[in-house]
Design a protein around this motif. Structure first.
Motif, PDB file in Angstrom:
ATOM      1  N   ILE A   1      -5.923  -5.497   3.074  1.00 48.95           N
ATOM      2  CA  ILE A   1      -5.029  -4.960   2.045  1.00 48.95           C
ATOM      3  C   ILE A   1      -5.613  -5.207   0.664  1.00 48.95           C
TER       4      ILE A   1
ATOM      5  N   GLY B   1      -8.003  -2.743  -0.507  1.00 47.10           N
ATOM      6  CA  GLY B   1      -7.494  -1.428  -0.866  1.00 47.10           C
ATOM      7  C   GLY B   1      -6.465  -1.443  -1.974  1.00 47.10           C
ATOM      8  N   LEU B   2      -6.441  -2.535  -2.745  1.00 50.18           N
ATOM      9  CA  LEU B   2      -5.348  -2.675  -3.715  1.00 50.18           C
ATOM     10  C   LEU B   2      -5.408  -1.680  -4.857  1.00 50.18           C
TER      11      LEU B   2
ATOM     12  N   SER C   1     -11.975   2.213  -3.347  1.00 43.63           N
ATOM     13  CA  SER C   1     -11.287   1.015  -2.882  1.00 43.63           C
ATOM     14  C   SER C   1     -10.622   1.278  -1.540  1.00 43.63           C
ATOM     15  N   LEU C   2     -10.011   2.453  -1.408  1.00 41.18           N
ATOM     16  CA  LEU C   2      -9.347   2.772  -0.143  1.00 41.18           C
ATOM     17  C   LEU C   2     -10.354   2.939   0.974  1.00 41.18           C
TER      18      LEU C   2
ATOM     19  N   LEU D   1       0.817  -1.215   0.000  1.00 41.44           N
ATOM     20  CA  LEU D   1       0.000   0.000   0.000  1.00 41.44           C
ATOM     21  C   LEU D   1       0.848   1.261   0.000  1.00 41.44           C
TER      22      LEU D   1
ATOM     23  N   ARG E   1      -5.028   1.453  -5.435  1.00 38.34           N
ATOM     24  CA  ARG E   1      -4.605   2.540  -4.567  1.00 38.34           C
ATOM     25  C   ARG E   1      -4.987   3.910  -5.079  1.00 38.34           C
ATOM     26  N   ASP E   2      -5.296   3.995  -6.363  1.00 35.94           N
ATOM     27  CA  ASP E   2      -5.643   5.302  -6.904  1.00 35.94           C
ATOM     28  C   ASP E   2      -7.145   5.524  -6.923  1.00 35.94           C
TER      29      ASP E   2
ATOM     30  N   ASN F   1      -3.868  10.200  -1.220  1.00 39.57           N
ATOM     31  CA  ASN F   1      -4.858  10.319  -2.272  1.00 39.57           C
ATOM     32  C   ASN F   1      -5.743  11.532  -2.108  1.00 39.57           C
TER      33      ASN F   1
ATOM     34  N   ILE G   1      -3.006   1.924   5.506  1.00 37.11           N
ATOM     35  CA  ILE G   1      -4.222   2.291   4.767  1.00 37.11           C
ATOM     36  C   ILE G   1      -4.470   3.789   4.892  1.00 37.11           C
TER      37      ILE G   1
ATOM     38  N   THR H   1       4.490   4.673  -6.111  1.00 33.16           N
ATOM     39  CA  THR H   1       4.038   4.012  -7.316  1.00 33.16           C
ATOM     40  C   THR H   1       5.207   3.877  -8.271  1.00 33.16           C
TER      41      THR H   1
ATOM     42  N   THR I   1      -2.135   5.885   2.799  1.00 29.57           N
ATOM     43  CA  THR I   1      -2.498   5.814   1.386  1.00 29.57           C
ATOM     44  C   THR I   1      -3.690   6.710   1.101  1.00 29.57           C
TER      45      THR I   1
END
Lengths: 189, 100, 487
Positions: free
Chosen positions: C146, C149-150, C157-158, A160, C152-153, B86, B79, A164, B82
């Motif tokens: 995990i 949430g894969l 999902s997050l 996670l 990530r963009d 975003n 999490i 990227t 991330t």
């Protein structure tokens, strides 16, 4: 003994309440540290010295550092001005309060008239040797699974959180990633 | 010597404080901290019961729980970070894309 | 622990070892593969899972025993669940293969996490100790948080991963508190020792409190009403391939935990009369709410999320029955539901196309014209989920409701049948849209990847086979749980 018990209990619970109510995340984290320390002290009073050490090392040490790093990375001054409570907070508090009441009453009811054998209470328990032996005899399988949990968590966190590596542009229709004999599902014919 | 049930009551109060925190706070970091409070409360119960039963098993279980709690904190914060990268927020009010 | 005992234990857990090794190999292998060679991760996973399946089959039919100092059980229940989980994992590998490429997910990590989750399920199914069970639940939970949430963009999902994590950990805390209380009451966490001690000592306030906490903890994991509120958001937001996995795997694992804890640990009559009424209310609420709310959904994915809640309610009915037929029918139902759900989500995944966006009912309009085969398969799954004969859904519901009737829970059986009828409304809506509506002008003809075809083929075969010849699997399931209800 009673004095220390009350001290750690009151300080620990009060700072737990502070964790839950503080607007400023950093303050909450510091109160959390205090709660961890009080719980550790309570372990000592229960003669669980090894666990007290682990508590301080892992919680007050590692987990706390993790939280502080996270706060440093994400904390924004304007966060304190945002709404702090969920919309249904009264309902949640009432529900949780009732559950708590049930837990406390059940515990008290279970132990009314209960008297622990006094000599059992002062013997050292859970010496490093005893814990080590138990970990590698009775609890060897749970111990292995705990290592699996740590592995999964580690892989997950890396997946996670890493930068990227892939290019921002999606690869085009001729996906290099595809084996030559596989067509993409959505490819129009 | 303090009787074991007193520790259990403290553990229950600590647990429910954490549970309330998870339920009512909007700040994801504080929700995570409340979760740690709950796990600490359970560990306190285990140690108290181990004392009462004079059994090392409870201590070993706490040992394993602490490992799990650490792993949980790692995943939770990963999490969270991330999400922050975003969306630049940790307030879960900003996360209601799925409210229909 | 002595070396011979260690070796014996490892040999008894060979299916688990196979999955673990496969997961580690896939994780490392991915690093050395060139982009064009990534199919090797899928191939390795499938080979490893096939080995694990073979090991699980070899263990079938032995006497129930425990290994690793009473921590792991090697018995019919464990073996059956091992086979089911391996099957679910293999189907997930097949259906994910096109998906991970399309959405640009690194296959190594994806399959490794999925295999770790599968290993967690398998340990839940074979745990004969509450501590083991907690750790196993945490293992699969970590991996599925995990996985959810894969993407990530993608904020959805997050968000799904965060909600799943929060509620999952919250419920784990309750479950753990329950374990602590049971431990305090009886001085052991071993399920076999627990059930013996409980038969000897009877109920106590502390035990009942522990039982209540365990119900809350596992209730969240199974997503029964009123502990379900996380499920629709999580299922809708997660990557579709992961949603498929999540509706089949964690749900079945949670039922394995429920069977172990309540049918095995708290199975004595003095306790079952305490938890059975609670479970009956939960089952009724779950069936009603799941089915009613599913009707008003605008997204097929969210509709299937509610449908998954409703199906947990049906399986719960069998738990309430608390007899041999009921326990057997739970296993049967879980297998049937795994096929139906994995199949339906595979179709969803294909229809959603790149970026995983097209999940509205309108996106299915005219699918019968543009992609007749896909539409026919989707219709089959919809009818199976609604419980039409001759599909697995019908046979599963038949076994569950007859087990409930056998124990005298006619009201639950009636609610089950009525809500099944109600569910036809939203399942049929998909079918009607596919066949009775005009497709969009730009609706593409979709060419299926071979792995998708394989996944759909296996699930269609499973749904039909279990529906037309239910006897074989039901017999196996009944034999697997026979030891829980001796005499």
């Amino acid at each position: 003994m009673v004095f220390f018990f009350l001290l750690f209990a009151i300080v620990g619970l009060a700072s737990a309440v502070m964790v839950v109510t503080r607007k400023n995340v950093m303050h909450a984290a510091l109160f959390l540290l205090l709660t961890f320390a009080c719980v550790g002290a309570t372990y000592v009073m229960l003669r669980a010295e090894v666990l007290a050490a682990v508590q301080v090392l892992v919680y007050a040490g590692a987990v706390m550092v993790l939280f502080l790093f996270a706060i440093l990375l994400v904390n924004m001054p304007e966060a304190v001005r945002l709404r702090q409570w969920t919309r249904q907070s009264t309902v949640a508090v009432v529900l949780a309060g009732l559950t708590g009441l049930w837990l406390i009453i059940a515990t008290v009811r279970a132990f009314t008239g209960f008297a622990a054998p006094p000599e059992a209470a002062t013997q050292p328990l859970g010496t490093p040797r005893a814990i080590g032996e138990a970990l590698f005899s009775d609890y060897v399988l749970p111990f292995e699974i705990a290592s699996l949990i740590l592995l999964a968590a580690m892989v997950g966190a890396i997946v996670l959180a890493r930068e990227t590596a892939r290019e921002e542009e999606r690869p085009d229709e001729a996906l290099t990633d595809l084996p030559p004999d596989t067509q993409e599902d959505q490819q129009p014919v | 010597m303090i009787p074991v049930p007193y520790y259990l009551v403290i553990s229950a109060v600590l647990f429910i404080t954490g549970a309330i925190g998870v339920l009512i706070r909007r700040n994801a970091l504080i929700m995570l901290m409340s979760l740690e409070l709950m796990l600490n409360a359970v560990n306190l119960s285990f140690v108290a019961y181990a004392r009462m039963l004079n059994d090392t098993g409870g201590h070993v279980i706490v040992f394993l729980n602490i490992a799990v709690a650490a792993a949980e904190a790692v995943v939770g914060l990963a999490i969270l970070l991330t999400i922050f990268r975003n969306r630049e927020t940790v307030n879960i009010d900003h996360l209601n894309l799925m409210r229909h | 622990m002595e070396v011979p005992a260690l070796l014996e234990g490892t040999a008894a857990l060979l299916p688990h070892v196979a999955v673990l090794v496969t997961g580690l190999v896939v994780l490392v292998l991915d690093l050395f593969l060139p982009p064009r060679g990534r199919w090797a991760t899928e191939a390795t996973s499938l080979v490893g899972l096939a080995l694990a399946f073979a090991c699980a089959l070899c263990q079938a039919g032995g006497e129930p025993r425990t290994v690793f100092m009473g921590m792991a059980a090697v018995d019919g229940l464990g073996t059956f669940f091992n086979a089911v989980f391996v099957l679910i994992a293999a189907l997930t590998v097949l259906l994910s293969a096109p998906y991970v490429r399309r959405e640009n997910i690194r296959p190594g990590e994806y399959y490794a996490l999925m295999l770790f989750a599968t290993l967690g399920f398998m340990f839940v199914g074979s745990s004969s100790d509450l501590v083991m069970m907690f750790l196993a639940i945490e293992t699969f939970s970590m991996a599925t948080y995990i996985l959810a949430g894969l993407l990530r963009d993608t904020p959805r999902s997050l968000e799904s991963a965060f909600k799943y994590f929060m509620l999952g950990s919250f419920s784990s805390a309750f479950f753990l508190y329950g374990i602590a209380t049971v431990y305090g009451a009886l001085g052991t966490t071993n399920l076999v020792a627990l059930s013996q001690a409980m038969s000897a000592e009877g109920t106590s306030p502390l035990l009942l409190m522990g039982m209540g906490l365990l119900i809350v903890g596992l209730g969240f994991k199974v997503a029964v009403v009123p502990f379900h509120m996380w499920a629709p958001d999580v299922y809708e937001g997660a990557p579709t391939a992961v949603t498929a996995f999540m509706t089949a795997g964690p749900k079945a694992a949670a039922f394995a935990a429920l069977l172990r804890v309540f049918a095995q640990g708290f199975g004595a009559p003095a306790f079952s009369e305490e938890w059975v009424p609670i479970f009956a209310v939960l089952a009724a609420l779950t069936m009603l709410l799941g089915n009613i709310v599913a009707i008003v959904q605008q997204s097929v994915k969210r509709m299937l999320a509610y449908s998954s809640i409703a199906h947990a309610g049906y399986a719960f009915v069998a738990l309430v029955a608390h007899n041999a037929a009921g326990a057997g029918s739970i296993l049967y139902y879980l297998v049937a539901y795994a096929f139906m759900s994995l199949g339906a989500f595979t179709v969803l995944m294909i229809v959603a196309r790149r970026d995983d966006q097209r999940h509205a009912f309108d996106d299915y309009a005219g699918l019968g014209v543009t992609n007749p085969a896909l539409a026919a398969i989707m219709s089959l799954f919809m009818f199976a989920l609604a419980g039409f004969p001759p599909t697995a859904g019908f046979a599963g519901k038949f076994y569950v409701f007859s087990a409930a009737a056998q124990s005298g829970y006619y009201v639950l059986a009636v609610i089950g049948v009525l809500t099944s009828v109600m569910s036809v409304v939203y399942y049929a809506r998909v079918v009607i849209l596919m066949y009775m509506h005009e497709p969009d002008a730009d609706a593409p003809r979709i060419r299926l990847a071979p792995t998708s075809m394989a996944a759909l083929g296996v699930t269609v075969f499973g749904v039909l086979y279990l529906g037309i010849f239910p006897g074989g699997v039901m017999h196996l399931a009944a034999r697997s749980v026979a030891f829980l209800f001796p005499g």
